[in-house]
Design a protein around this motif. Structure first.
Motif, short mmCIF file in Angstrom:
data_model
loop_
_atom_site.label_atom_id
_atom_site.label_comp_id
_atom_site.label_asym_id
_atom_site.label_seq_id
_atom_site.Cartn_x
_atom_site.Cartn_y
_atom_site.Cartn_z
N LYS A 108 0.86 -1.39 -0.09
CA LYS A 108 0.02 -0.05 0.04
C LYS A 108 0.89 1.33 0.13
O LYS A 108 0.44 2.03 -0.60
CB LYS A 108 -0.88 0.01 1.35
CG LYS A 108 -1.97 -1.19 1.25
CD LYS A 108 -3.03 -0.82 2.46
CE LYS A 108 -4.11 -1.99 2.21
NZ LYS A 108 -5.00 -1.74 3.37
N ARG A 109 1.97 1.40 0.84
CA ARG A 109 2.79 2.52 0.92
C ARG A 109 4.10 2.35 0.08
O ARG A 109 4.65 3.61 -0.27
CB ARG A 109 3.04 2.52 2.37
CG ARG A 109 2.11 2.89 3.19
CD ARG A 109 2.15 3.39 4.59
NE ARG A 109 0.80 3.65 5.29
CZ ARG A 109 0.25 2.82 5.92
NH1 ARG A 109 0.65 1.60 6.22
NH2 ARG A 109 -0.91 3.12 6.69
N GLN A 110 4.57 1.41 -0.22
CA GLN A 110 6.02 1.14 -0.99
C GLN A 110 5.93 -0.23 -1.73
O GLN A 110 5.37 -1.20 -1.58
CB GLN A 110 6.97 1.23 0.30
CG GLN A 110 6.97 0.11 1.23
CD GLN A 110 7.97 -0.07 2.36
OE1 GLN A 110 8.80 1.03 2.33
NE2 GLN A 110 8.03 -0.96 3.20
N ILE A 111 7.08 -0.20 -2.60
CA ILE A 111 7.39 -1.13 -3.15
C ILE A 111 8.54 -1.76 -2.54
O ILE A 111 9.63 -1.16 -2.55
CB ILE A 111 7.44 -0.97 -4.89
CG1 ILE A 111 6.35 -0.09 -5.37
CG2 ILE A 111 8.01 -2.08 -5.67
CD1 ILE A 111 6.38 0.38 -6.56
N VAL A 112 8.74 -3.23 -2.53
CA VAL A 112 9.68 -3.87 -1.53
C VAL A 112 10.36 -4.98 -2.85
O VAL A 112 9.57 -5.41 -3.53
CB VAL A 112 9.24 -4.90 -0.36
CG1 VAL A 112 10.51 -5.51 -0.08
CG2 VAL A 112 8.70 -4.00 0.63
N TYR A 113 11.58 -4.71 -3.04
CA TYR A 113 12.18 -5.58 -3.92
C TYR A 113 13.04 -6.71 -3.19
O TYR A 113 13.70 -6.51 -2.31
CB TYR A 113 13.43 -4.70 -4.78
CG TYR A 113 12.63 -3.56 -5.63
CD1 TYR A 113 12.21 -4.16 -6.93
CD2 TYR A 113 12.39 -2.34 -5.21
CE1 TYR A 113 11.51 -2.92 -7.77
CE2 TYR A 113 11.85 -1.45 -6.03
CZ TYR A 113 11.37 -1.74 -7.24
OH TYR A 113 10.97 -0.66 -7.93
N GLY A 114 13.13 -8.06 -3.93
CA GLY A 114 13.75 -9.21 -3.34
C GLY A 114 14.52 -9.93 -4.54
O GLY A 114 14.06 -9.63 -5.75
N LYS A 115 15.03 -10.84 -4.01
CA LYS A 115 15.82 -11.69 -4.95
C LYS A 115 16.00 -13.10 -4.31
O LYS A 115 16.39 -13.20 -3.07
CB LYS A 115 17.03 -11.17 -5.30
CG LYS A 115 17.82 -11.98 -6.40
CD LYS A 115 19.10 -11.40 -6.54
CE LYS A 115 19.99 -12.32 -7.44
NZ LYS A 115 20.31 -13.34 -6.43
#
Length: 129
Positions: A88-95
Motif C-alpha cells: 500500500k505504501r511502498q514497493i519492496v524488491y527482493g531476490k
C-alpha cells in the motif's frame, strides 16, 4: 583486587586419540532428477548445489562419500529470480538466492540409479496386483 587463577593446561586436559578422521563437507547436494542406464546412454543425474562448488568438488563428493562411479560433471549457473512486491505504501524488491545445477554422468557399471527399483519380498508395489 581481582585474583587470577592459573591452571596448568597440560595437567588438566588429556589428549584423546582420535583415530580415523574424515572431513565431512557442509555443502548440500539435492537430487533433482535421475535416469537409469540404457543400451545407448549411461545413467545420469541432476543435482542442485551451492554456487561455490566446483566440478571437481562435486565429483570427489560423490566418489568418496557415496562411492559412485562418476565419469563426467557439467555445471550451469542460475541467477535467482528477482521479485517486486507492491504494498500500500511502498514497493519492496527482493531476490531469491543464486544456485548451480550439476549434471553428472555415471560409468556403465552403474545400471540402476535406485529410483523406482523393485524390492524383493515386497507385495503390491506401485499399485500392481
Amino acid at each position: 583486587m581481582f585474583a587470577t587463577i592459573r591452571v596448568m593446561a597440560s595437567a588438566v586436559t588429556q589428549r584423546i586419540p582420535r583415530g580415523y578422521q574424515m572431513w565431512m563437507p557442509t555443502m548440500p547436494m539435492v537430487l533433482l532428477h535421475a535416469e537409469h542406464a540404457t543400451e545407448s546412454t549411461p545413467a545420469n543425474a541432476v543435482f542442485r548445489v551451492l554456487p561455490k562448488m566446483t566440478k571437481h568438488e562435486v565429483k570427489e563428493y560423490l566418489i568418496k562419500i557415496y562411492d559412485l562411479p562418476v565419469v563426467q560433471v557439467r555445471t550451469q549457473n542460475y541467477m535467482g529470480k528477482r521479485m517486486r512486491i507492491i504494498g500500500k505504501r511502498q514497493i519492496v524488491y527482493g531476490k531469491r538466492p543464486d544456485y548451480k545445477k550439476a549434471f553428472v554422468i555415471f560409468d556403465n557399471t552403474l545400471a540402476d540409479t535406485g529410483l523406482g527399483s523393485i524390492i524383493p519380498g515386497m507385495n503390491n508395489q506401485g499399485g500392481e496386483e
